[in-house]
Design a protein around this motif. Structure first.
Motif: not given
Length: 685
Positions: A583-598
Motif C-alpha cells: 500500500t505504501k508503495t502504491v500511495l507513494t506513486w500516487l503522491r509523486d503523481l500529485f507532486g509532479l503534476s503540480l
C-alpha cells in the motif's frame, strides 16, 4: 489487453503474485475514514437510506418540500445534534459533527446544505455568538426543528465584504430595544437559505449603533414569521430567489426590515453587549479583532464544504474509473478485441491525476478537521490557534471545491454520452456543487486572505531587517547563492543530467526534491510580493491600494501554491502512517503523481526562475507517464478504498451493467468467428 478484473487478487498483503505491490484496501479505507471513522460509517449508513436520496426531475417546489421533510428524518435518526451542548442533548463533538455532516452530500447536496443552514449556521451562530440564556431559550427548538431558521449575513450589495454590510441595528434606550433596518435595496439580505418559505427566525448580522457610535457588525436573533400562519411579522418582507442553477431543494430568498423592533436581550452578546442605558462593552478591545473573532466562530461552514467537496470528488472518480475498466472502444492493438478505456494513456492522465489530487485533498481535510476540533473543543484555542484554523480553512476550501467541479466535469466527459445522463449523477452533482466555490467565502477572496496572512508572517520574520537584506533574501533564500537568477543552477542540472534521463527522473521522484521545489516556489513568490509591497502601508490610502492591486494576482497565485504545498505535505505525512509495504508503495506513486503534476502545471515558472534545467523539465512529463502505468493495476483498489457502495454512487454505469453488455458483444462476435458465419471485411475481400 488487461481485463477489467486484472488487479492484484490478494488485497490484504503487501505484494501480489509476481512480486508486484498490492493495496490493502481495508486498511487504506480505514485510514481515509480518519479519526472519526465510526461517525463517518454511521453517517454513510444514514445517507444510504432512500428516504434521503435526491429524486431527479422534481419541480423546485416539490424538491423543497421533500428536503424540509428530510430534515425531520435527520432529527428522528440522531444525525444532527453532535456539536450541541451535552446538557441540551448534544455530544459536544465538533469534529465528529462535521465528519458526519459532510457525508450527506452523497444523499443529496440540497439536504446537506439545508441541514448546514439550520444547524451549522443558524444554530451555531446562536450557540457560539450567544450566551447561556440564548442557549436555553432557543437551542432546543433549533435542534428539534421547531424553529427553522436563517443565517442572514449576505446582502445584495455586499457578499464577501461582510464588514461593509448596510443593515443597521440601532439601540433605543427609551424602550430598551434594537431597531433593525435595511435602509436601501442593496442592504436586503439575499441568497438566504430557508428565507423564502420555511424560516421562522433568523440570526441577522447588522451594524450595531448605540449612543451615536457604530460598533461594527454584530448578530441579532430576529423572529421572522408567525409560527401558525407562516406570514411575515410586521415590518418584515421578502422575496423568493426562485429556481437556481443547482441546490433547488433549498428555499433561498431575500429579507428586508423596516423599523423592526427586537428586545435588547436578542443581541447575541458573547463578544459585545449593550447595557440598558446604551453603553457598549466588549471583552475584545480591538474592533477589527472582535469582528474577525465573531466570524471565526463560524469557520465550520468552510471546513464542512472542504470535506463535502472531497466526498463528491470521490464519488465521481469511483464511478468514472469503474466504468473505464469495463467500457471498450476501438481495436487499436488487436484485430478482434477492443481496448478497455482505462488502458489508454490519455484516459489515465485525465483520471489518475485527479485521483491523486483527491487523495491529497482528503488527507489535508483530515488535518483541517482535527485542527477545527482542537480549537472548538478547547484543547488548543488560543487566538493564534484560531487564526491558524481560519487561514487553513481559507486555503483548503478553494482548492477542494474547484477540484470537485473540475473532477465532476472531467469524469462526465470521460464517460461520454452516458456521463451526461442524469441517472449517472455527474451533471446533477456538478450543478449542485457549483455554488460551493462562492459561498461560505468566495474562493478568490479566501485566497487573498491567505496571501495577507503569508505576508504578515513574512513581515514578522523580517521585521527588523533592512531593504537590502530583503532583496538579497529574494535572490538567495533557497540555495544560499545567486544561482537562481543567473541560471547557473539550471546549467548545473543540465550538465549532471546530460545523456542520462533516468538521473533526472530519480531526482524528481525524490521526496525531498519535490518538497524543495514546491516550498521554494511559495517562499520566492511571497518574498517577491513582499518586496514589491514594502513601504506601501506608509503611502496615502489611494496609493497604497493601487500598489496592492498591481500585485493582487501574484499574491493569490502565491496563496494557491501555499495551499497546494499543504496538501502535498498532508499526503506525505499520511504516507508515514501506512504500515503495509504494498500500500505504501502504491500511495507513494500516487503522491509523486500529485507532486509532479503540480510541478508540470507550473513548469514555466520553474524554468523562468532557474529552478529546473531543460533536461529535468523534459523529464517531468515522462516520469508522470511511467507513474500512470504503475498505478493502472491498482486503480480500482484505490477508489474502492473510498468506501462508497452502490447505495451511495447510485450511478447506472457503476453497477457492472457495462461489463455485461461488453461481454455479450464479445461473445456474439466470438461465436460468429468460430462458426465461420462472420461476414468478410470489404478490405479483405
Amino acid at each position: 489487453m488487461t481485463e477489467v478484473a486484472d488487479r492484484p487478487s490478494d488485497t490484504t498483503a503487501g505484494t501480489a503474485d509476481g512480486g508486484q505491490p498490492a493495496v490493502d484496501v481495508a486498511a487504506l479505507g480505514e485510514q481515509l475514514l480518519g479519526k472519526w471513522a465510526d461517525i463517518r460509517r454511521q453517517a454513510r449508513e444514514l445517507a444510504a437510506h432512500p428516504e434521503l436520496h435526491k429524486i431527479e426531475g422534481l419541480t423546485h417546489t416539490e424538491h423543497r418540500q421533500r428536503t424540509f421533510g428530510q430534515l425531520r428524518y435527520l432529527v428522528d435518526n440522531g444525525g444532527v445534534h453532535r456539536a450541541f451542548p451535552a446538557d441540551l442533548g448534544g455530544s459536544d463533538d465538533h469534529g465528529g459533527n462535521i465528519a458526519g455532516f459532510e457525508e450527506l452530500v452523497t444523499a443529496d447536496p440540497s439536504l446537506q446544505i439545508k441541514a448546514g443552514v439550520q444547524w451549522g449556521l443558524f444554530g451555531s451562530a446562536v450557540m457560539h455568538l450567544g450566551t447561556g440564556g440564548h442557549h436555553r431559550k432557543w437551542l432546543p427548538g433549533i435542534m428539534n426543528l421547531d424553529i427553522p431558521g436563517c443565517f442572514a449575513m449576505t446582502e445584495t450589495g455586499h457578499g464577501s465584504d461582510v464588514a461593509s454590510i448596510a443593515t443597521t441595528a440601532t439601540y433605543d434606550a427609551g424602550t430598551q430595544e434594537f431597531v433593525i433596518n435595511t435602509p436601501f435595496r442593496g442592504a436586503w439580505k439575499d441568497y438566504i437559505g430557508n428565507a423564502a418559505v420555511d424560516g421562522l427566525a433568523a440570526v441577522v448580522f447588522a451594524q450595531l449603533v448605540t449612543r451615536g457610535v457604530n460598533h461594527g457588525v454584530h448578530a441579532f436573533y430576529v423572529d421572522l414569521r408567525d409560527p401558525d400562519t407562516k406570514e411575515f411579522l410586521p415590518g418584515i418582507g421578502g422575496e423568493d430567489d426562485g429556481v437556481k442553477g443547482g441546490l433547488n431543494g433549498i428555499d433561498n430568498g431575500r429579507l428586508h426590515f423596516s423599523n423592526v423592533r427586537i428586545p435588547r436581550s436578542n443581541l447575541l452578546n458573547r463578544y459585545g453587549d449593550v447595557d440598558a442605558d446604551g453603553h457598549y462593552s466588549s471583552p475584545i478591545a480591538s474592533p477589527g479583532r472582535r469582528f474577525f473573532t465573531m466570524l471565526g466562530t463560524l469557520v465550520q461552514g468552510r471546513v464542512s464544504l472542504d470535506g463535502a467537496a472531497v466526498a463528491a470528488s470521490k464519488l465521481a472518480l469511483k464511478t468514472a474509473i469503474t466504468y473505464a475498466t469495463e467500457r471498450r472502444q476501438f481495436n487499436s492493438s488487436s484485430l478482434t478485441e477492443e481496448e478497455v478505456l482505462l488502458d489508454y494513456q490519455r484516459h489515465q492522465r485525465r483520471l489518475f491525476t485527479r485521483l491523486a489530487t483527491t487523495y491529497a485533498a482528503a488527507f489535508a481535510h483530515e488535518q483541517l478537521l482535527q485542527r477545527f476540533d482542537d480549537v472548538f473543543s478547547g484543547a488548543d484555542c488560543t487566538d493564534a490557534d484560531r487564526q491558524d484554523l481560519e487561514t487553513l480553512a481559507a486555503a483548503l476550501k478553494p482548492l477542494s471545491t474547484w477540484h470537485a467541479l473540475d473532477t465532476l466535469q472531467e469524469c462526465r466527459e470521460a464517460c461520454g454520452g452516458a456521463g451526461f445522463l442524469i441517472e449517472n449523477r455527474f451533471a446533477s452533482l456538478r450543478a449542485d456543487l457549483d455554488v460551493y466555490v462562492t459561498f461560505e467565502g468566495d474562493n478568490t477572496v479566501l485566497l487573498q486572505l491567505v496571501a495577507k496572512r503569508l505576508l504578515a508572517d513574512y513581515a514578522r520574520e523580517f521585521r527588523n531587517v533592512n531593504f537590502g537584506v530583503l532583496a538579497r533574501y529574494v535572490v538567495n533564500q533557497a540555495a544560499g547563492t545567486a544561482i537562481h537568477r543567473t541560471g547557473l543552477r539550471g546549467v548545473a542540472q543540465f550538465v549532471a543530467d546530460t545523456g542520462l534521463p533516468q538521473k533526472a527522473a530519480i531526482a524528481l521522484r525524490d521526496e525531498e526534491s519535490q518538497r524543495a521545489l514546491l516550498t521554494d516556489r511559495v517562499q520566492t513568490m511571497v518574498a517577491e510580493a513582499a518586496t514589491s509591497l514594502r513601504g506601501a502601508n506608509r503611502l496615502p490610502q489611494r496609493e497604497a491600494a493601487a500598489v496592492f492591486n498591481r500585485h493582487q494576482n501574484e499574491l493569490i497565485d502565491a496563496a494557491q501554491a501555499h495551499a497546494e504545498l499543504l496538501q502535498w505535505e498532508a499526503f506525505t505525512e499520511a504516507l508515514a502512517q501506512v504500515g503495509d509495504p504494498g500500500t505504501k508503495t502504491v500511495l507513494t506513486w500516487l503522491r509523486d503523481l500529485f507532486g509532479l503534476s503540480l510541478i508540470e502545471k507550473n513548469l514555466s515558472w520553474y524554468l523562468m526562475n532557474g529552478r529546473l534545467s531543460m533536461q529535468r523539465a523534459r523529464a517531468v512529463g515522462g516520469y508522470i507517464d511511467r507513474l500512470l502505468v504503475k498505478i493502472r493495476p491498482h486503480a480500482l483498489d484505490l477508489v474502492d478504498a473510498f468506501g462508497y457502495g452502490p447505495e451511495h454512487l447510485r450511478a447506472a454505469i457503476a453497477t457492472g451493467a457495462e461489463k455485461l453488455r461488453q461481454d455479450e458483444a464479445r461473445g456474439f462476435y466470438r461465436v460468429q468467428r468460430a462458426s465461420g458465419s462472420a461476414p468478410i471485411d470489404e478490405k479483405s475481400a
